[in-house]
Write an enzyme that holds these catalytic residues in place. Sequence first.
Site, mmCIF file in Angstrom:
data_model
loop_
_atom_site.group_PDB
_atom_site.id
_atom_site.type_symbol
_atom_site.label_atom_id
_atom_site.label_comp_id
_atom_site.label_asym_id
_atom_site.label_seq_id
_atom_site.Cartn_x
_atom_site.Cartn_y
_atom_site.Cartn_z
ATOM 1 N N ARG A 119 0.857 -1.195 0.000
ATOM 2 C CA ARG A 119 0.000 0.000 0.000
ATOM 3 C C ARG A 119 0.890 1.241 0.000
ATOM 4 N NH1 ARG A 119 -3.651 0.084 5.109
ATOM 5 N NH2 ARG A 119 -4.438 -1.788 4.031
ATOM 6 N N HIS A 179 1.678 -2.068 5.648
ATOM 7 C CA HIS A 179 1.503 -2.434 4.235
ATOM 8 C C HIS A 179 2.495 -1.696 3.342
ATOM 9 C CE1 HIS A 179 -2.244 -4.869 4.064
ATOM 10 N NE2 HIS A 179 -2.584 -4.213 5.168
ATOM 11 N N ASP A 185 -3.534 -8.388 3.274
ATOM 12 C CA ASP A 185 -4.881 -8.635 3.793
ATOM 13 C C ASP A 185 -5.499 -9.722 2.926
ATOM 14 O OD1 ASP A 185 -4.523 -6.564 5.589
ATOM 15 O OD2 ASP A 185 -5.665 -5.112 4.417
ATOM 16 N N GLU A 225 -7.139 -7.726 13.571
ATOM 17 C CA GLU A 225 -7.728 -7.904 12.241
ATOM 18 C C GLU A 225 -7.474 -9.334 11.770
ATOM 19 O OE1 GLU A 225 -5.900 -4.915 9.800
ATOM 20 O OE2 GLU A 225 -7.017 -3.269 10.730
ATOM 21 N N HIS A 275 -5.267 -9.669 8.458
ATOM 22 C CA HIS A 275 -4.012 -8.925 8.321
ATOM 23 C C HIS A 275 -2.814 -9.764 8.780
ATOM 24 C CE1 HIS A 275 -1.834 -4.865 8.842
ATOM 25 N NE2 HIS A 275 -0.999 -5.747 9.369
#
Length: 265
Positions: free
Chosen positions: A103, A148, A155, A237, A240
């Site tokens: 990301r 990320h 994810d 999460e 994740h």
Amino acid sequence: MRTALPALAVTAAALLAATALSPTAQARHEPRAPEEFVALRSVDPTIIQEMRYTTAHTFMGERVDGYRQPVCILTRPAARALHQAQKRLLRQGYSLKVYDCYRPQRAVDHFVRWAKDLDDQAMKGEFYPLVDKSRLFEDGYIAEKSGHSRGSTVDLTLVRLPALPTRPYRPGERLTPCFAPKDERFPDNSVDMGTGYDCFDTLSHTDDPRIQGAQRANRQFLKRTLTEVGFVNLPEEWWHFTHKPELFPDTYFDFPVDRGSVGRH
């Protein structure tokens, strides 16, 4: 003077052409990924990719900055580890499905700008029904840096094979809470994990005691499979995971999510 004017006009036009770069020229000036990064598909083309942030089906209700093409990019060790996990899962009738991989920092900056705009709550009904938007930073759902961006975090979820198609999100459609029963929330061809992806709720905590039965078993199956190939789960999460050790533990990259970013690797 009359002779000089046309020459000045030509010079000005040339300067404008040089500064108004085409999209292709602009792309050439974007940062590129280091050679340690690869497109996941080049390592394992069987892993399903549903890159959510290239669509409007996000907690912001729009495509995220920096996501130009739906391609999963990761550091090579992380991609190879996913390949090892996928081989094991295929033998058991499952496949991995990735929602997000590397990301760029500009995407994280987009998240931060959105979180500070308390008037924009278009997707609250699905992604954070019980969370006051003013608490997104304090509760840890949004931060100014993301693992990320270092390239070894992904994810993902599990899909039972054969994989059924997932219909596209239609902007403006009725929103259902991400923790609603699976047959009520937005359709996803994954196994039931108890919540949807990017659900801002404590029910997303991997070991939340309220998640039981098949939902808990599915989470533990995913976690166990990835742990065996070197991934560490983020407890808050279920989706994740970070591959350890990270190649770039202190570097936050900002090259775009685009095949061209790793095109020569």
